[in-house]
Design a protein around this motif. Structure first.
Motif, PDB file in Angstrom:
ATOM      1  N   MET A 183       1.008  -1.525   0.019  1.00 23.15           N
ATOM      2  CA  MET A 183      -0.215  -0.094  -0.030  1.00 23.15           C
ATOM      3  C   MET A 183       0.573   1.258  -0.285  1.00 23.15           C
ATOM      4  N   ALA A 184       2.116   0.824   0.129  1.00 24.03           N
ATOM      5  CA  ALA A 184       2.982   2.531  -0.076  1.00 24.03           C
ATOM      6  C   ALA A 184       2.802   3.243  -1.150  1.00 24.03           C
ATOM      7  N   PHE A 185       2.568   2.105  -2.121  1.00 24.71           N
ATOM      8  CA  PHE A 185       2.627   2.685  -3.446  1.00 24.71           C
ATOM      9  C   PHE A 185       1.185   3.738  -3.178  1.00 24.71           C
ATOM     10  N   VAL A 186      -0.015   3.826  -2.505  1.00 22.32           N
ATOM     11  CA  VAL A 186      -0.389   4.342  -2.993  1.00 22.32           C
ATOM     12  C   VAL A 186      -0.638   5.931  -2.293  1.00 22.32           C
ATOM     13  N   VAL A 187       0.333   6.414  -1.170  1.00 19.38           N
ATOM     14  CA  VAL A 187       0.766   6.933  -0.873  1.00 19.38           C
ATOM     15  C   VAL A 187       1.653   7.719  -1.494  1.00 19.38           C
ATOM     16  N   GLY A 188       2.252   7.924  -3.386  1.00 20.44           N
ATOM     17  CA  GLY A 188       3.361   7.726  -3.657  1.00 20.44           C
ATOM     18  C   GLY A 188       1.973   8.878  -4.983  1.00 20.44           C
ATOM     19  N   TYR A 189       1.635   7.923  -5.422  1.00 25.47           N
ATOM     20  CA  TYR A 189      -0.430   8.163  -5.969  1.00 25.47           C
ATOM     21  C   TYR A 189      -0.357   8.875  -6.027  1.00 25.47           C
ATOM     22  N   GLY A 190      -1.001   8.977  -4.579  1.00 26.13           N
ATOM     23  CA  GLY A 190      -1.883  10.718  -3.516  1.00 26.13           C
ATOM     24  C   GLY A 190      -0.896  11.172  -3.193  1.00 26.13           C
ATOM     25  N   VAL A 191       0.419  11.561  -2.757  1.00 25.96           N
ATOM     26  CA  VAL A 191       1.312  12.659  -2.705  1.00 25.96           C
ATOM     27  C   VAL A 191       1.955  13.550  -4.302  1.00 25.96           C
ATOM     28  N   ALA A 192       1.657  12.737  -5.021  1.00 30.27           N
ATOM     29  CA  ALA A 192       2.058  12.958  -6.724  1.00 30.27           C
ATOM     30  C   ALA A 192       0.696  14.042  -7.502  1.00 30.27           C
ATOM     31  N   ILE A 193      -0.178  13.234  -6.762  1.00 29.67           N
ATOM     32  CA  ILE A 193      -2.142  13.258  -7.466  1.00 29.67           C
ATOM     33  C   ILE A 193      -1.994  15.062  -6.412  1.00 29.67           C
ATOM     34  N   LEU A 194      -1.888  15.095  -5.584  1.00 32.69           N
ATOM     35  CA  LEU A 194      -2.014  16.336  -4.365  1.00 32.69           C
ATOM     36  C   LEU A 194      -0.909  17.382  -4.813  1.00 32.69           C
ATOM     37  N   GLY A 195       0.300  17.208  -4.979  1.00 30.53           N
ATOM     38  CA  GLY A 195       0.873  18.326  -5.719  1.00 30.53           C
ATOM     39  C   GLY A 195       0.549  18.848  -6.615  1.00 30.53           C
ATOM     40  N   ALA A 196       0.502  17.687  -7.757  1.00 24.61           N
ATOM     41  CA  ALA A 196      -0.542  18.500  -9.034  1.00 24.61           C
ATOM     42  C   ALA A 196      -1.884  19.588  -8.954  1.00 24.61           C
ATOM     43  N   ILE A 197      -2.729  19.211  -8.036  1.00 22.09           N
ATOM     44  CA  ILE A 197      -3.362  19.874  -7.609  1.00 22.09           C
ATOM     45  C   ILE A 197      -3.657  21.131  -6.940  1.00 22.09           C
ATOM     46  N   PHE A 198      -2.295  20.811  -6.087  1.00 22.44           N
ATOM     47  CA  PHE A 198      -1.902  22.325  -5.383  1.00 22.44           C
ATOM     48  C   PHE A 198      -1.173  23.026  -6.091  1.00 22.44           C
ATOM     49  N   ALA A 199      -0.407  23.078  -7.016  1.00 26.67           N
ATOM     50  CA  ALA A 199       0.198  23.620  -7.999  1.00 26.67           C
ATOM     51  C   ALA A 199      -0.463  24.445  -9.091  1.00 26.67           C
ATOM     52  N   TYR A 200      -2.005  23.076  -9.514  1.00 22.73           N
ATOM     53  CA  TYR A 200      -2.321  23.963 -10.332  1.00 22.73           C
ATOM     54  C   TYR A 200      -3.669  25.244  -9.595  1.00 22.73           C
ATOM     55  N   LEU A 201      -3.894  25.160  -8.466  1.00 25.34           N
ATOM     56  CA  LEU A 201      -4.637  25.493  -7.490  1.00 25.34           C
ATOM     57  C   LEU A 201      -4.290  27.281  -7.169  1.00 25.34           C
ATOM     58  N   LEU A 202      -2.859  27.033  -7.518  1.00 25.48           N
ATOM     59  CA  LEU A 202      -1.152  28.209  -7.010  1.00 25.48           C
ATOM     60  C   LEU A 202      -1.463  28.947  -8.876  1.00 25.48           C
ATOM     61  N   SER A 203      -1.516  28.363  -9.553  1.00 30.82           N
ATOM     62  CA  SER A 203      -0.991  28.913 -10.822  1.00 30.82           C
ATOM     63  C   SER A 203      -2.687  29.498 -11.669  1.00 30.82           C
ATOM     64  N   GLU A 204      -3.735  29.035 -10.700  1.00 33.36           N
ATOM     65  CA  GLU A 204      -5.089  30.070 -10.959  1.00 33.36           C
ATOM     66  C   GLU A 204      -4.983  31.433 -11.348  1.00 33.36           C
ATOM     67  N   ASN A 205      -5.254  31.674 -12.594  1.00 39.12           N
ATOM     68  CA  ASN A 205      -4.901  33.442 -12.218  1.00 39.12           C
ATOM     69  C   ASN A 205      -3.659  34.018 -12.224  1.00 39.12           C
ATOM     70  N   LYS A 206      -2.572  33.794 -13.017  1.00 37.61           N
ATOM     71  CA  LYS A 206      -1.936  33.831 -12.915  1.00 37.61           C
ATOM     72  C   LYS A 206      -0.806  33.876 -14.374  1.00 37.61           C
ATOM     73  N   SER A 207       0.202  34.886 -14.189  1.00 37.98           N
ATOM     74  CA  SER A 207       0.641  35.436 -15.550  1.00 37.98           C
ATOM     75  C   SER A 207       1.727  33.581 -15.900  1.00 37.98           C
ATOM     76  N   LYS A 208       2.305  33.872 -16.641  1.00 29.19           N
ATOM     77  CA  LYS A 208       2.962  32.323 -17.550  1.00 29.19           C
ATOM     78  C   LYS A 208       4.298  32.238 -17.041  1.00 29.19           C
ATOM     79  N   LYS A 209       4.436  33.284 -16.491  1.00 27.00           N
ATOM     80  CA  LYS A 209       5.972  33.323 -15.892  1.00 27.00           C
ATOM     81  C   LYS A 209       5.754  32.703 -14.715  1.00 27.00           C
ATOM     82  N   SER A 210       4.700  33.074 -14.201  1.00 25.18           N
ATOM     83  CA  SER A 210       4.191  33.035 -12.825  1.00 25.18           C
ATOM     84  C   SER A 210       4.190  31.508 -12.651  1.00 25.18           C
ATOM     85  N   LYS A 211       3.397  30.912 -13.676  1.00 25.56           N
ATOM     86  CA  LYS A 211       3.059  29.921 -14.134  1.00 25.56           C
ATOM     87  C   LYS A 211       3.803  28.004 -14.543  1.00 25.56           C
ATOM     88  N   TYR A 212       4.789  28.818 -14.770  1.00 28.07           N
ATOM     89  CA  TYR A 212       6.446  28.188 -15.049  1.00 28.07           C
ATOM     90  C   TYR A 212       7.109  27.566 -13.510  1.00 28.07           C
TER      91      TYR A 212
END
Length: 96
Positions: free
Chosen positions: A1-30
């Motif tokens: 079940m350790a792989f579930v933690v890996g997938y979960g953290v990767a998905i949460l990281g992507a969601i967090f990055a998406y929420l942070l980069s919403e309505n930002k300039s291209k420079k900030s998104k990169y």
């Protein structure tokens, strides 16, 4: 079940990055996506994929093989995105 933690953290990281980069300039998104890819997505996703593959082939050394291939690819991709965001010049807005 350790792989579930890996997938979960990767998905949460992507969601967090998406929420942070919403309505930002291209420079900030990169910059945001580059940091997220280097810190949260790449190491945890490559670990989870390596662990999943190792459990399928029933060989513990497969984790090291997959991790050593996927992690540098993801990390360098994130580093390129981060550097592109740092050195990108903002376009001046034209007023009519």
């Amino acid at each position: 079940m350790a792989f579930v933690v890996g997938y979960g953290v990767a998905i949460l990281g992507a969601i967090f990055a998406y929420l942070l980069s919403e309505n930002k300039s291209k420079k900030s998104k990169y910059i945001i996506w580059g940091i997220a890819l280097m810190v949260a997505i790449s190491p945890f996703l490559s670990f989870a994929v390596g662990l999943t593959y190792a459990s399928l082939v029933e060989n513990g050394w497969a984790i090291l093989g997959i991790f050593s291939i996927l992690f540098p690819i993801g990390f360098v991709s994130g580093l390129i995105m981060l550097l592109k965001g740092i050195f990108k010049k903002e376009k001046a807005e034209e007023h009519l």
